[in-house]
Write a protein that holds these residues in place. Structure first.
Motif, PDB file in Angstrom:
ATOM      1  N   GLU A   1      76.103   3.094  42.781  1.00 11.38           N
ATOM      2  CA  GLU A   1      75.619   3.373  41.427  1.00 11.38           C
ATOM      3  C   GLU A   1      74.426   4.340  41.472  1.00 11.38           C
ATOM      4  O   GLU A   1      74.331   5.261  40.669  1.00 11.38           O
ATOM      5  N   ARG A   2      73.527   4.145  42.455  1.00 17.22           N
ATOM      6  CA  ARG A   2      72.381   5.049  42.612  1.00 17.22           C
ATOM      7  C   ARG A   2      72.862   6.467  42.960  1.00 17.22           C
ATOM      8  O   ARG A   2      72.360   7.441  42.417  1.00 17.22           O
ATOM      9  N   GLN A   3      73.828   6.564  43.863  1.00 15.73           N
ATOM     10  CA  GLN A   3      74.350   7.887  44.241  1.00 15.73           C
ATOM     11  C   GLN A   3      75.018   8.586  43.051  1.00 15.73           C
ATOM     12  O   GLN A   3      74.834   9.776  42.828  1.00 15.73           O
ATOM     13  N   ARG A   4      75.792   7.799  42.273  1.00 16.14           N
ATOM     14  CA  ARG A   4      76.446   8.354  41.089  1.00 16.14           C
ATOM     15  C   ARG A   4      75.402   8.828  40.078  1.00 16.14           C
ATOM     16  O   ARG A   4      75.503   9.916  39.503  1.00 16.14           O
ATOM     17  N   ALA A   5      74.339   8.033  39.919  1.00 18.39           N
ATOM     18  CA  ALA A   5      73.264   8.388  38.984  1.00 18.39           C
ATOM     19  C   ALA A   5      72.551   9.648  39.470  1.00 18.39           C
ATOM     20  O   ALA A   5      72.213  10.531  38.680  1.00 18.39           O
ATOM     21  N   ARG A   6      72.324   9.769  40.802  1.00 17.06           N
ATOM     22  CA  ARG A   6      71.693  10.979  41.358  1.00 17.06           C
ATOM     23  C   ARG A   6      72.562  12.211  41.108  1.00 17.06           C
ATOM     24  O   ARG A   6      72.056  13.272  40.741  1.00 17.06           O
TER      25      ARG A   6
ATOM     26  N   SER B   1      76.078  -8.393  50.262  1.00 20.09           N
ATOM     27  CA  SER B   1      76.275  -7.063  50.831  1.00 20.09           C
ATOM     28  C   SER B   1      77.156  -6.232  49.905  1.00 20.09           C
ATOM     29  O   SER B   1      76.947  -5.041  49.756  1.00 20.09           O
ATOM     30  N   SER B   2      78.118  -6.858  49.242  1.00 19.14           N
ATOM     31  CA  SER B   2      78.964  -6.096  48.322  1.00 19.14           C
ATOM     32  C   SER B   2      78.159  -5.682  47.095  1.00 19.14           C
ATOM     33  O   SER B   2      78.349  -4.592  46.563  1.00 19.14           O
ATOM     34  N   ASN B   3      77.236  -6.548  46.647  1.00 17.39           N
ATOM     35  CA  ASN B   3      76.357  -6.189  45.518  1.00 17.39           C
ATOM     36  C   ASN B   3      75.441  -5.028  45.925  1.00 17.39           C
ATOM     37  O   ASN B   3      75.187  -4.114  45.141  1.00 17.39           O
ATOM     38  N   ALA B   4      74.912  -5.082  47.154  1.00 17.30           N
ATOM     39  CA  ALA B   4      74.036  -4.024  47.642  1.00 17.30           C
ATOM     40  C   ALA B   4      74.820  -2.708  47.746  1.00 17.30           C
ATOM     41  O   ALA B   4      74.309  -1.641  47.384  1.00 17.30           O
ATOM     42  N   ALA B   5      76.062  -2.769  48.210  1.00 19.57           N
ATOM     43  CA  ALA B   5      76.902  -1.573  48.334  1.00 19.57           C
ATOM     44  C   ALA B   5      77.199  -1.003  46.950  1.00 19.57           C
ATOM     45  O   ALA B   5      77.156   0.222  46.748  1.00 19.57           O
TER      46      ALA B   5
END
Length: 126
Positions: free
Chosen positions: A12-17, A3-7
């Motif tokens: 990371e996806r939000q930062r990339a967006r 779950s921590s890896n998924a978070a």
């Protein structure tokens, strides 16, 4: 840890967006600036072309044509002055005529008054 890896992956996806959005906005702003600059350059080019056309047109007039333009201008100016002078003369004539009529009327009144006084002095009926 899953779950921590998924978070972490989601962050990371939000930062990339966000990074992609900022980069897109920067590119759009640069394109808008470039379009504005291109429009300004095009406007200046049109102004320059127009000025060159006007300059060429004036340069194509011969000395004789310029002299003719000057003669035409002077002629029209003289004609306008003559019309103005004629109008002033007419106005002065009208004013003089009115003044003469007033003087005639006044002289007639004074003459009549004098005749009336003379008749009275002689005792004649009015």
């Amino acid at each position: 840890t899953l779950s921590s890896n998924a978070a972490a992956a989601e962050r990371e996806r939000q930062r990339a967006r966000q990074e992609t959005r900022r980069a897109t906005e920067a590119v759009e702003a640069a394109v808008a600036d470039k379009v504005a600059v291109a429009a300004a350059v095009a406007a200046k080019e049109r102004e320059l072309k127009k000025a060159r056309c006007e300059e060429d047109a004036l340069g194509e007039l011969s000395v004789a044509e310029l002299e003719q333009l000057q003669r035409d201008f002077l002629h029209s100016q003289q004609a306008a002055q003559q019309r103005l002078n004629a109008a002033l003369v007419e106005r002065l004539r009208a004013e003089a005529s009115t003044a003469q009529e007033r003087l005639r009327a006044q002289a007639a009144e004074e003459h009549e008054e004098t005749r009336t006084q003379l008749k009275r002095a002689r005792g004649e009926p009015r």
